[in-house]
Design a protein around this motif. Structure first.
Motif, PDB file in Angstrom:
ATOM      1  N   ILE A 113      25.911 -26.072 -23.523  1.00  7.06           N
ATOM      2  CA  ILE A 113      25.281 -27.227 -24.168  1.00  7.06           C
ATOM      3  C   ILE A 113      25.232 -27.034 -25.678  1.00  7.06           C
ATOM      4  O   ILE A 113      25.391 -27.983 -26.447  1.00  7.06           O
ATOM      5  CB  ILE A 113      23.884 -27.477 -23.569  1.00  7.06           C
ATOM      6  N   GLU A 114      25.033 -25.794 -26.111  1.00  2.56           N
ATOM      7  CA  GLU A 114      25.035 -25.495 -27.548  1.00  2.56           C
ATOM      8  C   GLU A 114      26.401 -25.805 -28.159  1.00  2.56           C
ATOM      9  O   GLU A 114      26.494 -26.350 -29.256  1.00  2.56           O
ATOM     10  CB  GLU A 114      24.680 -24.019 -27.743  1.00  2.56           C
ATOM     11  N   ILE A 115      27.462 -25.499 -27.416  1.00  2.00           N
ATOM     12  CA  ILE A 115      28.820 -25.759 -27.890  1.00  2.00           C
ATOM     13  C   ILE A 115      29.132 -27.248 -27.834  1.00  2.00           C
ATOM     14  O   ILE A 115      29.718 -27.803 -28.765  1.00  2.00           O
ATOM     15  CB  ILE A 115      29.841 -24.947 -27.056  1.00  2.00           C
ATOM     16  N   ARG A 116      28.757 -27.881 -26.725  1.00  2.00           N
ATOM     17  CA  ARG A 116      29.033 -29.315 -26.525  1.00  2.00           C
ATOM     18  C   ARG A 116      27.751 -30.032 -26.123  1.00  2.00           C
ATOM     19  O   ARG A 116      27.444 -30.134 -24.939  1.00  2.00           O
ATOM     20  CB  ARG A 116      30.085 -29.470 -25.426  1.00  2.00           C
ATOM     21  N   PRO A 117      27.004 -30.559 -27.090  1.00  2.00           N
ATOM     22  CA  PRO A 117      25.709 -31.173 -26.778  1.00  2.00           C
ATOM     23  C   PRO A 117      25.795 -32.447 -25.936  1.00  2.00           C
ATOM     24  O   PRO A 117      24.775 -32.895 -25.419  1.00  2.00           O
ATOM     25  CB  PRO A 117      25.126 -31.501 -28.150  1.00  2.00           C
TER      26      PRO A 117
END
Length: 195
Positions: A113-117
């Motif tokens: 999620i940090e990489i792709r919110p």
């Protein structure tokens, strides 16, 4: 995808018998009877059904560990190539979740999620893992976010329905189950959930 005697019908064609499945997937031959489900295009998950004797339980446990090991190696290889792959992190988290390592799974989902919110599937999987840890409010918040990001994500609606059912919100749980059924009318699990 269900076992139809000797033919295993898959979304990408027909796999004739367990030998061809072994050849295509490089997995060991081991099940007298197995069901195969398509998790995402090209990825087969094995659900092994064997008799329930002590020896058979041990054998089933060994077989499941073999499948999990193969899947883990594939995710490790994908992450070695691209450590910032949200898809591989989500897949690894889903694998850890299926092995009941929910804390490790949560770490993978958080990194994805940090990489792709905007990755709805990672939010849905994180919501399910939080639900398994009895953190229902946090799980529901993640599942609500997954549904907001992608209203057509089947598993988000199904997981959200299960979380609402666990928190005794039955009418909302049924509504989620009906939305999941509208997305995937062939889902036996959703029919069972709705009763």
């Amino acid at each position: 995808v269900r076992d139809k005697g000797t033919d295993l019908v898959a979304e990408r064609g027909i796999i004739r018998g367990k030998r061809e499945l072994h050849r295509r997937c490089s997995l060991p031959l081991f099940a007298e009877r197995a069901d195969f489900q398509l998790e995402r295009p090209g990825a087969l998950r094995l659900l092994i059904e064997l008799p329930v004797g002590r020896r058979d339980r041990r054998r089933r446990h060994q077989q499941v560990r073999i499948v999990e090991s193969v899947r883990s190696q594939r995710f490790d290889a994908a992450l070695a190539i691209d450590p910032a792959s949200a898809i591989a992190l989500n897949g690894r988290g889903a694998l850890l979740s299926s092995m009941r390592d929910y804390r490790g799974a949560l770490e993978c989902f958080a990194r994805a999620i940090e990489i792709r919110p905007d990755y709805a599937e990672a939010f849905a999987n994180r919501g399910k893992a939080l639900q398994e840890l009895n953190r229902l409010p946090d799980g529901l918040a993640n599942l609500d976010h997954a549904v907001a990001l992608n209203p057509g994500l089947f598993k988000a609606w199904l997981f959200r329905g299960a979380a609402l059912q666990a928190s005794k919100q039955i009418s909302e749980a049924i509504a989620c189950g009906q939305k999941a059924l509208a997305i995937n009318p062939d889902s036996a699990g959703t029919h069972a959930f709705l009763g």
